[in-house]
Design a protein around this motif. Structure first.
Motif, short mmCIF file in Angstrom:
data_model
loop_
_atom_site.label_atom_id
_atom_site.label_comp_id
_atom_site.label_asym_id
_atom_site.label_seq_id
_atom_site.Cartn_x
_atom_site.Cartn_y
_atom_site.Cartn_z
N GLU A 106 -0.42 9.70 -1.98
CA GLU A 106 -0.29 8.54 -2.87
C GLU A 106 -1.45 8.46 -3.86
OE1 GLU A 106 2.37 6.51 -3.03
OE2 GLU A 106 3.35 7.68 -1.46
N ARG A 131 3.96 0.72 -1.69
CA ARG A 131 3.90 2.04 -1.05
C ARG A 131 3.35 1.96 0.38
NH1 ARG A 131 7.36 5.03 -2.58
NH2 ARG A 131 6.22 6.80 -1.71
N TYR A 156 5.20 3.47 3.27
CA TYR A 156 5.35 4.93 3.18
C TYR A 156 4.03 5.63 3.50
CZ TYR A 156 9.62 3.33 1.14
OH TYR A 156 10.82 2.69 0.96
#
Length: 444
Positions: free
Chosen positions: A192, A204, A207
């Protein structure tokens, strides 16, 4: 101490609903029967149309004392808890210093005895190097042993395979685990950062703290427990993927159990768009399909306990960019109402909510004389008005952090009163903190 007679309430207890009266004398439930008459030394409460439930036992909170009292302590958070119908809590060891010695454990009990309006117990934390402390623990001195099988505050990530094996082999009491695989999370975070630099969107988060990280760690904990016959309780389940690892049905006879938290029943990843870091927590809130699967698992008994993982931070801390903003949210004051929303939606029976918030934690941790409406038990009670909606606003928040993710939410019930050891600590929006709670005792 006052004696009480609660009349005409709908008692919800041990799978049944009964309109009855309940008498409290000397801090305990004296009599449960219809048609009781008030005595000269009793205060009579007409509870017609109200639900009388055993007080919630929250098996997972972070009250930040010692070391982080600027955002919470046993005084402020226990008052928020009783306002929400939580009469007993079990507090986590990642304070400063960490609760990883027997002296630190007893220090917390001493602090809570002087400050906490709710009943209390504390976990002994595991580290890579305190195995002898764990072996020396009196099983009645702590609610359990907490293992962070994922990164945490201070030196509390237990990632040495030999140490983990020894803790599961030698633990003198129940083990509870935070299950997330740190190498998986670190690899996800690196990816990321490559994509977003230092501006990772909070959306995010699920994830980064991914389902793969959760299930890998949960499988490891279960395999260790099965190898050694350890009693294991896996905390804050967030994914549908993990649910098949747990058996459905009643708690009785299970050696491996699961818990989830109120925010995982209420929110999904879609809510990051409006609430952002306010709902950033570890493990992460995930998809709507995960949420629906978790609710179904509570209904069928794959998940045994509902808790909060109450973990307050200041709004200033939460306003930082994603990577700097700490994980955790304040929940105790409105947690029971949040759980009851699942009943109003037709997803969980009222009896199942009571089972998961009161009976199951009492049975699982072998809490002595609490968690049920039974004659002779301590009078830890919550009176709920199912006909009076409650809209949450910031000025109501009693936690020291001063905010709630539920601000603006209207719950379909209100907490009318909470009794702790027979003392009415909360009544119609007013606290009476003139009596402190008690140290939980364990029948082990």
């Amino acid at each position: 101490m006052k004696n009480w007679l609660i009349q005409n309430a709908l008692l919800v207890n041990e799978g049944q609903r009964t309109v009855s009266d309940l008498r409290i004398r000397d801090g305990r439930i004296d009599t449960i029967a219809p048609g009781l008459s008030g005595r000269a030394d009793e205060t009579v409460v007409d509870a017609t149309g109200l639900w009388l439930l055993p007080g919630m036992i929250d098996d997972q909170v972070h009250f930040r004392e010692p070391g982080m009292e600027y955002k919470a302590d046993f005084a402020t958070e226990s008052r928020a808890a009783v306002a929400g119908g939580i009469t007993s809590y079990m507090e986590m060891p990642n304070s400063k210093p960490t609760t990883t010695t027997l002296d630190a454990l007893e220090d917390k009990y001493a602090r809570a005895a002087a400050k906490s309006v709710a009943n209390h117990a504390f976990y002994l934390g595991a580290t890579n190097d305190n195995l002898e402390v764990i072996r020396a623990l009196d099983p009645k001195a702590a609610c359990g042993i907490k293992i962070f099988m994922g990164a945490s505050t201070g030196n509390m990530l237990v990632d040495n395979p030999d140490t983990l094996n020894a803790i599961f082999r030698d633990a003198p009491t129940i083990i509870v685990t935070h299950c997330e695989d740190t190498p998986t999370i670190e690899a996800n975070l690196a990816a990321e950062r490559e994509r977003y630099g230092d501006a990772i969107p909070v959306g995010r988060h699920p994830y980064i703290r991914s389902r793969e990280a959760c299930i890998k760690s949960t499988r490891l904990a279960i395999s260790l427990a099965q190898r050694h016959g350890t009693q294991l309780h896996v905390l804050h389940i967030t994914t549908a993927d993990e649910l098949a690892l747990f058996s459905p049905g009643p708690l009785q006879g299970k050696r491996i159990t699961a818990e989830t938290c109120m925010h995982f029943l209420h929110y999904s990843e879609e809510d990051y768009a409006t609430l952002g870091n306010q709902i950033k927590c570890n493990p992460a809130i995930k998809s709507a399909s995960d949420r629906d699967a978790i609710i179904a698992a509570v209904r069928e008994g794959r998940i045994d306990v509902l808790a909060t993982d109450h973990a307050p931070h200041t709004l200033e801390e939460k306003a930082q960019p994603y990577e700097k903003a700490p994980s955790g949210l304040p929940l105790v004051q409105f947690a029971l109402q949040c759980a009851l929303e699942r009943h109003f939606d037709g997803q969980l029976s009222l009896e199942r909510v009571v089972e998961c918030t009161s009976h199951a934690p009492a049975n699982l941790f072998r809490v002595k004389e609490r968690g049920f409406l039974r004659e002779g038990y301590w009078a830890d009670l919550v009176l709920v008005d199912p006909r009076r909606p409650h809209r949450v606003s910031r000025d109501q928040v009693l936690s020291r952090c001063g905010w709630s993710p539920f601000e603006g939410t209207t719950f379909r019930s209100s907490i009318t009163a909470t009794w702790v050891n027979g003392h009415r600590a909360w009544h119609q929006g007013q606290l009476d903190d003139s009596q402190m709670g008690k140290r939980l005792e364990f029948a082990r």
